[in-house]
Design a protein around this motif. Structure first.
Motif, mmCIF file in Angstrom:
data_model
loop_
_atom_site.group_PDB
_atom_site.id
_atom_site.type_symbol
_atom_site.label_atom_id
_atom_site.label_comp_id
_atom_site.label_asym_id
_atom_site.label_seq_id
_atom_site.Cartn_x
_atom_site.Cartn_y
_atom_site.Cartn_z
ATOM 1 N N LYS A 80 0.833 -1.204 0.000
ATOM 2 C CA LYS A 80 0.000 0.000 0.000
ATOM 3 C C LYS A 80 0.867 1.253 0.000
ATOM 4 C CE LYS A 80 -3.867 2.184 2.382
ATOM 5 N NZ LYS A 80 -4.806 2.116 3.499
ATOM 6 N N GLU A 81 1.937 1.250 0.819
ATOM 7 C CA GLU A 81 2.852 2.396 0.865
ATOM 8 C C GLU A 81 3.596 2.568 -0.467
ATOM 9 O OE1 GLU A 81 4.001 2.439 5.612
ATOM 10 O OE2 GLU A 81 4.993 0.997 4.290
ATOM 11 N N ILE A 82 3.968 1.442 -1.077
ATOM 12 C CA ILE A 82 4.628 1.494 -2.389
ATOM 13 C C ILE A 82 3.675 2.093 -3.419
ATOM 14 C CG2 ILE A 82 5.537 0.086 -4.288
ATOM 15 C CD1 ILE A 82 6.669 -1.825 -2.120
ATOM 16 N N ALA A 83 2.423 1.670 -3.386
ATOM 17 C CA ALA A 83 1.424 2.187 -4.328
ATOM 18 C C ALA A 83 1.261 3.702 -4.172
ATOM 19 C CB ALA A 83 0.083 1.480 -4.109
ATOM 20 N N ILE A 84 1.186 4.163 -2.940
ATOM 21 C CA ILE A 84 1.041 5.605 -2.684
ATOM 22 C C ILE A 84 2.284 6.345 -3.163
ATOM 23 C CG2 ILE A 84 0.922 7.342 -0.846
ATOM 24 C CD1 ILE A 84 -0.866 5.282 0.705
#
Length: 193
Positions: free
Chosen positions: A10-14
């Motif tokens: 999720k952090e990578i996506a953001i």
């Protein structure tokens, strides 16, 4: 790189501005590329590759420094009046330092950047006050430099047609955070592709 830093999907996506599903798709492709059974194995292989590349880079830098030292001992020491000699240097020698002369012959493009991407040093002739985004066609340059301020970051950069003569069309750069007196800066070494 982001997974190695401990970021979740999720952090990578953001961070990359993509959906978590796209991150999952990329993970499947990365697992296949590395022939790995898990993300942990991918990160371990990636870290191993980066370590080997870092060692190779340090060996290259060490060889260059040995050449510089040998040159200075052989030529500059004699020309500078050491060892009992008193030889006058040509006037052109006073305008260009030995280090500058050596750096100008290095095939790699070496830059020192401020955190904002301003080029503070370049071994290629550039206009004063030039910034990387004046020369490079990459919408992700800010993200690349942001990462580079905290960790080694590799990027292939296309040079704009409006850039000064003497630059190649594409460079494969390794950007690293500065150390010591350059701790707030970014050092880049780009090899022509």
């Amino acid at each position: 790189m982001l997974a190695a830093r401990g970021l979740t999907d999720k952090e990578i996506a953001i961070k990359l501005g993509i959906s978590p599903d796209t991150v999952g798709t990329y993970w499947r492709r990365i697992l296949a590329k590395y022939q790995a059974a898990s993300r942990t194995e991918v990160v371990a292989k990636y870290a191993s590759e980066r370590s080997k590349a870092a060692v190779e880079n340090l060996q290259y830098v060490n060889e260059c420094l040995k050449l510089v030292a040998d040159h200075m001992i052989e030529h500059v020491g004699k020309a500078g009046g050491h060892h009992g000699m008193n030889v006058e240097l040509p006037s052109s020698f006073a305008r260009v330092s030995v280090g500058d002369s050596i750096l100008a012959t290095v095939t790699d493009w070496i830059v020192l950047l401020s955190p904002a991407g301003e080029i503070l040093f370049s071994n290629r002739p550039l206009p004063t006050g030039c910034k990387m985004d004046d020369l490079v066609d990459d919408v992700e340059l800010d993200e690349i430099l942001s990462l580079a301020s905290t960790m080694e970051t590799d990027a292939e950069l296309e040079i704009l047609d409006t850039a000064p003569k003497g630059l190649s069309k594409t460079y494969s750069f390794r950007f690293s955070p500065g150390v010591g007196d350059l701790a707030d800066h970014i050092v880049g070494v780009g090899r022509s592709v």
